[in-house]
Design an enzyme around this catalytic site. Structure first.
Site, mmCIF file in Angstrom:
data_model
loop_
_atom_site.group_PDB
_atom_site.id
_atom_site.type_symbol
_atom_site.label_atom_id
_atom_site.label_comp_id
_atom_site.label_asym_id
_atom_site.label_seq_id
_atom_site.Cartn_x
_atom_site.Cartn_y
_atom_site.Cartn_z
ATOM 1 C CE1 TYR A 14 34.558 -14.271 -6.191
ATOM 2 C CE2 TYR A 14 35.577 -13.246 -8.016
ATOM 3 C CZ TYR A 14 35.413 -14.133 -6.939
ATOM 4 O OH TYR A 14 36.420 -14.846 -6.475
ATOM 5 C CG ASN A 38 29.006 -18.807 -16.800
ATOM 6 O OD1 ASN A 38 29.620 -17.678 -17.058
ATOM 7 N ND2 ASN A 38 29.763 -19.854 -16.811
ATOM 8 C CB VAL A 82 27.781 -13.786 -25.117
ATOM 9 C CG1 VAL A 82 27.179 -12.284 -25.712
ATOM 10 C CG2 VAL A 82 26.845 -14.029 -23.834
ATOM 11 C CD GLU A 171 46.154 -12.199 -3.759
ATOM 12 O OE1 GLU A 171 45.822 -11.871 -2.552
ATOM 13 O OE2 GLU A 171 45.376 -12.417 -4.629
ATOM 14 C CG ASP A 299 36.424 -7.783 -13.489
ATOM 15 O OD1 ASP A 299 37.034 -7.056 -13.055
ATOM 16 O OD2 ASP A 299 36.112 -9.020 -13.516
ATOM 17 C CB ALA A 316 35.978 -10.252 -5.613
ATOM 18 C CD GLN A 317 35.269 -4.649 -0.402
ATOM 19 O OE1 GLN A 317 34.882 -3.916 0.703
ATOM 20 N NE2 GLN A 317 36.660 -4.495 -0.328
ATOM 21 C CE LYS A 377 43.100 -13.331 -0.444
ATOM 22 N NZ LYS A 377 42.621 -12.235 -1.567
#
Length: 403
Positions: A14, A38, A82, A171, A299, A316-317, A377
């Site tokens: 994100y 990536n 990486v 969840e 993160d 994520a927000q 959601k």
């Protein structure tokens, strides 16, 4: 060789994806070279991995091809892993080469934190990426197949044991309890033989949520068959059980999953950045302590909320919002201007309890329950898809069924 400054973004989660998107919007091609590194050629919805792990969505639904949403004429995309960051030398080592940089954005995502519990790393499944999550479901289904075929008649094979009652844990529990009836019908197994057990050392599930919402969530899941062991510390994990509590009770299961916590990618600590509880304490403008040309976001870092004297939430927000500040500050550095402090704008949070249920706090702590929360959601998920890939991506990947 280009004389333009090189901005190197590590990781297409994100934070990394949105930083790259914002840089494309804010910088002209002649102002900087942008490179995105990536491991895979796709970005995945981390917040959907619990559904992949439970088998309630196809893994490809959670995948977004990077080249479909990043302009490859503006960004050089390097698909590689990486292996080392050398901030003193301004170099990043990869499995198949190395890259220098003028400015670095570290957004390498998370690794599972075991908190020193013996056996977790060796024996428990973890929801870390698409492949891990897919493997969890395949393993879970294989246990049903073994039992149904008569290969093993131990009903404990059908038990699904989840450690951790935070966001991901709950969840995932909710998706599993939805999937169980389908698996039972498919393999002609009585639902009464299946146990879904959630173990948590803390005195409550979903820490940080309002008590009424927590009680709603717990009751909703219990009514569907989830067994909670709250205030129960996991002492050890074996290949087919948790050893819990002071009396060292053994809870056996065919599928054992750990969702108890995350920490920054280990490469970050190995690079020499000081870690606090597994993450870098980023400065208020998101730069790493001691390095004016290195940003650590998502993160991999904590960002301090000085007003409330605690870190901002790591989700994520916040990662998406950090990306905007990071890109703006990179542009400021290019022109010798002052950087801006990151301030998290908490728009609320919603936790899924399955396809037709959820809980949430939004807009000045307004509480949402049930189908209304579930619809919200889906709106949140679709908004991110719009930010990354516009209306076409919503039509391709979006969640339009609310109930």
């Amino acid at each position: 060789m280009s004389s333009k400054p090189r901005i190197l973004v590590l990781g297409a989660g994100y934070a990394g994806m949105m930083t790259t998107k914002r840089l494309i919007q804010q910088l002209k091609p002649e102002e900087a070279d942008i490179v995105l590194v990536n491991k895979h050629n796709y970005h995945y919805q981390t917040t959907w991995l619990h559904e992949v792990a439970a088998g309630t969505i196809d893994p490809n639904r959670a995948r977004i091809m990077i080249s479909d949403v990043i302009d490859t004429k503006r960004v050089q995309i390097v698909y590689d892993s990486v292996t080392e960051i050398k901030p003193q030398e301004q170099r990043v080592m990869m499995e198949n080469g190395e890259l220098g940089y003028d400015y670095l954005v570290i957004s390498l995502g998370f690794e599972t934190a075991t908190f020193g519990i013996p056996g977790i790393a060796e024996h428990a499944w973890t929801i870390e990426n698409i492949e891990n999550s897919k493997a969890i479901y395949e393993h879970m289904e294989s246990q049903f197949i073994r039992y149904a075929s008569g290969e093993d008649d131990d009903e404990k094979l059908l038990n699904i044991l989840i450690g951790g009652s935070g966001f991901t844990g709950i969840e995932f529990v909710a998706e599993v309890i939805e999937k169980v009836p389908e698996l039972c019908r498919k393999y002609e197994i009585s639902e009464e033989k299946v146990r879904v057990i959630n173990v948590e050392a803390a005195p409550t599930i979903l820490p940080g949520f309002d008590e009424e919402l927590v009680e709603y969530a717990k009751t909703s899941l219990e009514n569907r068959g989830v067994e909670f062991r709250i205030g129960t510390k996991i002492q050890e994990c074996t290949p087919d059980s948790f050893i819990v509590g002071e009396d060292k009770e053994e809870i056996k299961a065919g599928t054992v999953v750990w969702t108890g916590g995350v920490q920054a990618n280990s490469i970050v600590g190995e690079a020499g950045f000081e870690l606090t509880k597994g993450k870098v304490n980023a400065r208020e403008d998101l730069r790493a302590p001691g390095f004016d040309n290195v940003f650590v976001i998502g993160d991999c870092s904590w960002v301090w909320d000085y007003e409330n004297d605690k870190p901002y939430p790591v989700n994520a927000q916040s990662a998406i919002q950090e990306a905007g500040t990071c890109a703006s500050n990179l542009k400021a550095l290019l022109y010798g201007e002052n950087t801006s402090r990151f301030v998290f704008d908490n728009k609320g949070v919603v936790a899924s309890l399955g396809k037709g249920d959820a809980i949430g706090n939004i807009l000045d702590d307004k509480k949402l329950y049930g189908k209304t929360a579930r619809a919200m959601k889906n709106v949140i998920d679709n908004r991110y898809l719009f930010l990354v890939g516009g209306p076409k991506l919503i039509l391709k990947k979006g969640k339009v069924r609310f109930f």
